[in-house]
Write a protein that holds these residues in place. Structure first.
Motif, PDB file in Angstrom:
ATOM      1  N   ASN A  18      29.996 -32.646  -6.875  1.00 15.40           N
ATOM      2  CA  ASN A  18      30.010 -34.100  -6.714  1.00 15.40           C
ATOM      3  C   ASN A  18      31.200 -34.743  -7.418  1.00 15.40           C
ATOM      4  O   ASN A  18      31.702 -35.786  -6.986  1.00 15.40           O
ATOM      5  N   ARG A  64      34.167 -34.811  -4.720  1.00 17.88           N
ATOM      6  CA  ARG A  64      33.976 -35.096  -3.295  1.00 17.88           C
ATOM      7  C   ARG A  64      33.787 -36.587  -3.066  1.00 17.88           C
ATOM      8  O   ARG A  64      33.621 -37.362  -4.020  1.00 17.88           O
ATOM      9  N   LEU A  65      33.837 -36.983  -1.797  1.00 15.60           N
ATOM     10  CA  LEU A  65      33.684 -38.381  -1.397  1.00 15.60           C
ATOM     11  C   LEU A  65      34.623 -39.286  -2.204  1.00 15.60           C
ATOM     12  O   LEU A  65      35.829 -39.050  -2.210  1.00 15.60           O
ATOM     13  N   LEU A  66      34.089 -40.271  -2.897  1.00 17.46           N
ATOM     14  CA  LEU A  66      34.943 -41.222  -3.615  1.00 17.46           C
ATOM     15  C   LEU A  66      35.462 -40.669  -4.935  1.00 17.46           C
ATOM     16  O   LEU A  66      36.114 -41.393  -5.701  1.00 17.46           O
ATOM     17  N   LYS A 114      37.223 -37.643  -4.763  1.00  8.75           N
ATOM     18  CA  LYS A 114      38.138 -36.580  -4.312  1.00  8.75           C
ATOM     19  C   LYS A 114      39.463 -36.584  -5.084  1.00  8.75           C
ATOM     20  O   LYS A 114      40.052 -35.521  -5.296  1.00  8.75           O
ATOM     21  N   CYS A 131      32.374 -34.371   6.760  1.00  2.00           N
ATOM     22  CA  CYS A 131      32.161 -35.726   6.221  1.00  2.00           C
ATOM     23  C   CYS A 131      31.357 -35.691   4.922  1.00  2.00           C
ATOM     24  O   CYS A 131      31.444 -36.619   4.119  1.00  2.00           O
ATOM     25  N   SER A 132      30.577 -34.634   4.706  1.00  2.00           N
ATOM     26  CA  SER A 132      29.816 -34.525   3.462  1.00  2.00           C
ATOM     27  C   SER A 132      30.731 -34.385   2.256  1.00  2.00           C
ATOM     28  O   SER A 132      30.363 -34.767   1.138  1.00  2.00           O
ATOM     29  N   ASP A 133      31.927 -33.841   2.449  1.00  2.00           N
ATOM     30  CA  ASP A 133      32.870 -33.699   1.344  1.00  2.00           C
ATOM     31  C   ASP A 133      33.900 -34.822   1.315  1.00  2.00           C
ATOM     32  O   ASP A 133      34.243 -35.330   0.254  1.00  2.00           O
ATOM     33  N   TYR A 134      34.409 -35.169   2.501  1.00  2.00           N
ATOM     34  CA  TYR A 134      35.512 -36.126   2.557  1.00  2.00           C
ATOM     35  C   TYR A 134      35.051 -37.568   2.742  1.00  2.00           C
ATOM     36  O   TYR A 134      35.777 -38.496   2.412  1.00  2.00           O
ATOM     37  N   GLY A 135      33.856 -37.748   3.302  1.00  2.00           N
ATOM     38  CA  GLY A 135      33.425 -39.076   3.698  1.00  2.00           C
ATOM     39  C   GLY A 135      33.687 -39.275   5.185  1.00  2.00           C
ATOM     40  O   GLY A 135      34.436 -38.522   5.816  1.00  2.00           O
ATOM     41  N   ASN A 136      33.085 -40.294   5.738  1.00  2.00           N
ATOM     42  CA  ASN A 136      33.204 -40.572   7.169  1.00  2.00           C
ATOM     43  C   ASN A 136      34.219 -41.683   7.394  1.00  2.00           C
ATOM     44  O   ASN A 136      33.998 -42.819   6.962  1.00  2.00           O
ATOM     45  N   HIS A 192      34.739 -45.496   2.917  1.00  2.00           N
ATOM     46  CA  HIS A 192      35.300 -44.152   2.960  1.00  2.00           C
ATOM     47  C   HIS A 192      36.712 -44.162   3.544  1.00  2.00           C
ATOM     48  O   HIS A 192      37.609 -43.471   3.048  1.00  2.00           O
TER      49      HIS A 192
END
Length: 746
Positions: free
Chosen positions: A551, A554-556, A558, A631-636, A642
Motif C-alpha cells: 500500500n 500504490r495508487l496515490l 506510487k 488499476c488496483s496498483d496504478y488507479g483508474n 487518480h
C-alpha cells in the motif's frame, strides 16, 4: 506485470558519423564519452495535430496515438526506422562478439527444475545448457533413466514455442499442458498420455490467464477461456481481454463439445481460477478483476454425475477485500492463505457449510514482522509454510489441524524458488537459489523424520575462475526521502576498501511482488566483465513487508516507489559504491515504468538506463489487453483524482527538453517486443517518440536515446535461450558503449 490471475518495412535513417567502437587498452576510459558525442539523427515521428482531448478538465495532447495501431504501415515504418538506428549502434562494437561469446559460454551449463511426482512417474525440467527451451523429463525412480517426456524444442525450429503450464490428472495418467507461441500470454491446451508419451487430438484455444484443474475421476478438467474474443489472438493485438468463461473439458472430445459451467456477463473484467478440492467434492472459484484481492465462490460436484450444464455457484467471500488462496480441505472445512484482517497473512479455516466471517478460525496467526508467503499441504496432515523475513525465505512445517510448529528447514540467505508435494505423498522436493547460487534441489521424506533434507541436484556454473567465495552480499538499510527505511542488497567482489565501481541497479516496486535474492546471468556477466557491483533495492509497492508495504507504493502513494529508487542511487554514490557516470539502472514491466519515471524526474542521478517492456502511458494503460487489471496498483484513469495523480508521473506525459547539463537524459535503451500482449509495445513506441522529439534540438543532450523492438517475442516468459543471450548481449554492449566501465575480463 506480476501474473496472479495478471520488423517491418524498410526505412533507413542516417547518422552523422559511423557508430564504431575504438580499440583501447583496458586501463583507458571506455568509448562512451567519445561515442555519445556522435549525435544521432532520430526519425521524425508524425505528430497528429488533431490528437487533443479534454479529460477531467485536463487538455491532453496525444500526438503519437497512431502508434497504438500495430498493424498500420506507418507504425511498421516507425519501428523499422528505430531498429535501423539501434541495431547498428549495438552491433558496431569491437567487443560485441567477445561479449556474445562469453555470454554463450556462461549460459552453457546444465539447469534442472524441481522434481514432481505424479502417478507412476517423476518429472522435472532439464536444459543441457543452450537448448532454447527446457525439456520435461520423465523417470520411474529418482536414480532411474531419464526419458524426454515433452520437448518443446521440437515444436518450432526457432524455439519460440514454449511450455507455459502443465497439470497432471489425479492418477497421473494424463497431463494437460499449455503452449505459448512467440511469448504471447495466449495458450493452446493439449493433453498427453503419461505412459505412451502421445497426445490426444484435441487442441483448446483462446485460453489466457487460466490454470487447469482436473476432476478426481480423471475424465476431464476445468479451464477458463475468452471464447468471445474476435480478431487476432496471437499476442500482437491490443484489444482488451474481457468476458472470460469457465468450461469443463472431457478428455478425447473436441473443444466445441466443452460444457460452459460458469460465467459473469455483467462483469466483463472478472477472471475465474478453478480449484477442485482435495476431496473432489467442491469446485472452488477464485474470482478477481485486478491483480489484487479476489472473491471466493464454490459449486458442489456430485460424485458420479456428468458435468453437462452450468453449475450453481455459491458465494463464500463476495467482496474484493483481500487475497484468498486455497490450500486444502477436510470435508467442508477449507484452509485458505489470506491477508484479510492480516497484512502479513495468516492461514484460516472456513467452513463452507457455515461460511460467515464471524465463524472463521485462525489456524496460523499473522506474524508481527515476517510475511507468510505461501502454504502447502503434504503428507496427509502437514503444512509446509514459507515466510519472508527481511527479504529472506524461512521454511517451516506446521501440524494441519492444530497449527503447531513441528520443524524448520535450514536455509542460507536466499529464496525457495519452487516446491512440489501432495497430501497423499510423504515426500517433498524444493529448490533454493540466491544471488551467487544458481540452484540447489532438496529431497525430504516425512516418513523418515530423523533424516535431514538431502541434496538431490546442485547446479554448477561453467565459468572458469568463478568462485562465489570471492564475492560478498551485503544487505543495507537506507533512508528514503520521507525517512522510511528501505532494504537493499549489494553484491560485489571482496575488497579491503569500498571504492567506486560500475554499478547495475535493478528495481520493481509494485503489485505486491517481492524482489527476492535470485541468481541472474546478466548480473554475473556485469560483475565479472566490468568488475562491477549489483544493487537491488526492495522498494515500496512490493510485498517484502506485507500489504502495508504494498500500500505504501500504490495508487496515490506510487511516487514513493520512485523516491525509494532515487534515494538508493544517492546512497550508492554517497557511500562510494559508484558514481553517476558509472551507475546504470534497469527495470522490466512495472520496473520499466520505474525507469521511465526516474529518468524524467532525476536524470542527473544516472549514467545509463535500460527500460524493458515498460508501462509508459499511464493515462491509457487500462484500454489495452489486460491493462484494466492493473488499476488496483496504478488507479483508474477514468477517476478524476487518480487521473490527476497519474498525470504527474506518467513517463510519456512528463518528458522534458534538457535546458542544462543536469537535465540531460542518461543514455537510454528502451526495449520491447512485437508479441507482448501483457504490456503492449505501444507504450515503448510512444515514449521513445516523445523522448527523441524532446531531445532532438537540445545542445545539452549528447547521450543516445534508442528503441529496440524484437520480433517473435513477448513480455519475457518462455523466451528461447538464443533470444535471451542476444538480448543480454545488446544490454551489455549498450552499457559498454555508454557507461564509464573498464573491461577487465572478456
Amino acid at each position: 506485470m506480476k501474473n496472479k490471475f495478471l520488423s517491418f518495412s524498410e526505412n533507413r535513417v542516417a547518422v552523422s558519423r559511423p557508430q564504431a567502437s575504438i580499440n583501447r587498452p583496458t586501463n583507458e576510459a571506455p568509448p562512451a564519452a567519445e561515442e555519445r558525442h556522435l549525435r544521432i539523427v532520430y526519425p521524425e515521428a508524425r505528430k497528429d495535430s488533431n490528437a487533443e482531448e479534454m479529460i477531467h478538465e485536463y487538455r491532453i495532447r496525444d500526438v503519437y496515438r497512431w502508434l497504438e495501431n500495430p498493424d498500420s504501415a506507418e507504425t511498421k515504418r516507425f519501428v523499422n526506422a528505430q531498429n535501423s538506428i539501434s541495431q547498428p549502434f549495438l552491433e558496431r562494437c569491437d567487443e560485441r562478439g567477445m561479449i556474445n561469446t562469453k555470454l554463450t559460454k556462461l549460459w552453457n551449463f546444465p539447469k534442472f527444475g524441481c522434481p514432481m511426482r505424479h502417478g507412476d512417474f517423476i518429472y522435472f525440467f532439464k536444459n543441457t545448457g543452450l537448448q532454447n527451451q527446457g525439456v520435461l523429463m520423465q523417470q520411474e525412480t529418482l536414480d532411474g533413466p531419464e526419458i524426454a517426456f515433452l520437448d518443446p524444442n521440437s515444436l518450432a525450429a526457432d524455439g519460440t514455442v514454449a511450455l507455459s503450464q502443465q497439470k497432471f490428472s489425479e492418477n497421473g495418467a494424463f497431463m494437460a499442458y499449455g503452449l505459448s507461441e512467440s511469448g504471447s500470454d495466449w495458450n493452446k491446451i493439449r493433453i498427453r498420455r503419461a505412459k505412451e508419451r502421445t497426445d490426444f487430438p484435441e487442441v483448446l484455444e483462446k485460453v489466457k490467464f487460466s490454470k487447469v484443474s482436473w476432476t478426481k475421476d480423471n475424465k476431464g478438467f476445468f479451464y477458463g477461456r475468452y471464447a468471445d474474443q474476435d480478431g487476432k489472438t496471437d499476442g500482437s493485438e491490443t484489444k482488451q481481454n474481457e468476458n472470460q468463461k469457465l468450461y469443463y473439458h472431457r478428455v478425447g472430445e473436441s473443444q466445441d463439445q466443452d460444457t460452459l459451467v460458469a460465467e459473469f456477463p455483467e462483469h466483463p473484467s472478472w477472471r475465474i481460477q478453478p480449484d477442485v478440492s482435495d476431496c473432489g467434492k467442491y469446485l472452488i472459484l477464485s474470482i478477481s478483476h485486478t491483480v489484487r484481492d479476489n472473491m471466493v465462490y464454490y459449486a458442489d460436484l456430485t460424485e458420479g454425475e456428468e458435468i453437462n450444464s452450468k453449475l450453481t455457484v455459491n458465494p463464500v467471500v463476495d467482496k474484493f477485500e483481500g487475497d484468498y488462496d486455497y490450500i486444502t480441505n477436510d470435508g467442508s472445512d477449507m484452509y485458505f492463505h489470506t491477508n484479510k484482517d492480516a497484512p502479513n497473512y495468516r492461514v484460516v479455516v472456513i467452513d463452507f457449510a457455515n461460511p460467515a466471517e464471524e465463524n472463521w478460525k485462525t489456524l496460523i496467526p499473522e506474524h508481527e514482522k515476517d510475511v507468510l508467503d505461501w502454504a502447502k499441504c503434504v503428507n496427509e496432515d502437514k503444512l509446509v509454510v514459507c515466510y519472508n523475513r527481511d527479504v529472506k525465505n524461512i521454511l517451516q512445517v506446521y501440524e494441519l489441524r492444530t497449527g503447531t510448529l513441528i520443524r524448520q528447514f535450514g536455509l542460507d540467505i536466499g529464496t525457495v524458488n519452487a516446491i512440489s508435494g501432495k497430501r497423499k505423498y510423504s515426500e517433498i522436493f524444493y529448490s533454493f537459489s540466491s544471488f551467487l547460487t544458481p540452484g540447489i534441489t532438496y529431497h525430504y521424506d516425512f516418513a523418515k523424520p530423523l533424516e535431514k533434507p538431502k541434496v538431490l541436484r546442485e547446479i554448477t556454473l561453467n565459468l572458469e575462475g568463478f568462485n562465489r567465495d570471492d564475492y560478498i552480499v551485503d544487505q543495507v538499510f537506507y533512508k528514503s526521502i520521507d525517512d522510511t527505511n528501505i532494504p537493499m542488497f549489494i553484491i560485489r567482489k571482496k575488497r579491503d576498501t569500498v571504492e567506486p565501481r560500475p554499478c547495475l541497479m535493478s528495481g520493481y516496486g509494485g503489485f505486491n511482488y517481492s524482489l527476492m535474492p535470485s541468481f541472474g546471468i546478466t548480473g554475473l556477466m556485469f560483475m565479472d566483465t566490468f568488475d562491477g557491483i549489483l544493487a537491488f533495492p526492495n522498494l515500496r509497492g512490493g510485498g517484502e513487508y506485507g500489504i502495508n508495504w504494498h500500500n505504501g507504493g500504490r495508487l496515490l502513494n506510487k511516487q514513493n516507489v520512485f523516491d525509494d529508487f532515487q534515494a538508493a542511487a544517492m546512497y550508492l554514490a554517497e557511500n562510494h559504491y559508484t558514481t553517476k557516470d558509472r551507475l546504470a539502472i534497469q527495470g522490466a514491466s512495472n520496473g520499466g515504468l520505474l525507469v521511465g519515471a526516474c529518468i524524467n524526474q532525476r536524470p542527473d542521478l544516472f549514467g545509463a538506463a535500460v527500460a524493458q517492456v515498460g508501462v509508459m502511458d499511464m493515462l491509457r494503460f487500462h484500454k489495452f489487453t489486460i491493462g484494466h487489471a492493473w488499476c488496483s496498483d496504478y488507479g483508474n484513469p477514468d477517476d478524476r483524482e487518480h487521473f490527476a495523480y497519474l498525470f504527474k508521473y506518467s513517463p510519456l506525459h512528463n518528458v522534458h527538453f534538457p535546458l542544462n547539463p543536469n537535465e540531460e537524459y542518461p543514455s537510454t535503451l528502451i526495449m520491447t517486443a512485437d508479441h507482448d500482449d501483457r504490456v503492449s509495445p505501444l507504450h515503448s513506441l510512444k515514449f521513445a517518440a516523445a523522448l527523441q522529439e524532446a531531445v532532438r534540438h537540445s545542445e545539452y543532450q549528447l547521450n543516445p536515446i534508442l528503441l529496440r523492438v524484437y520480433t517473435n517475442a513477448g513480455h519475457g516468459a518462455g523466451k528461447p535461450t538464443r533470444m535471451r543471450i542476444n538480448e543480454v548481449t545488446d544490454i551489455m554492449t549498450f552499457l559498454r558503449k555508454t557507461l564509464n566501465v573498464d573491461i577487465v575480463n572478456l
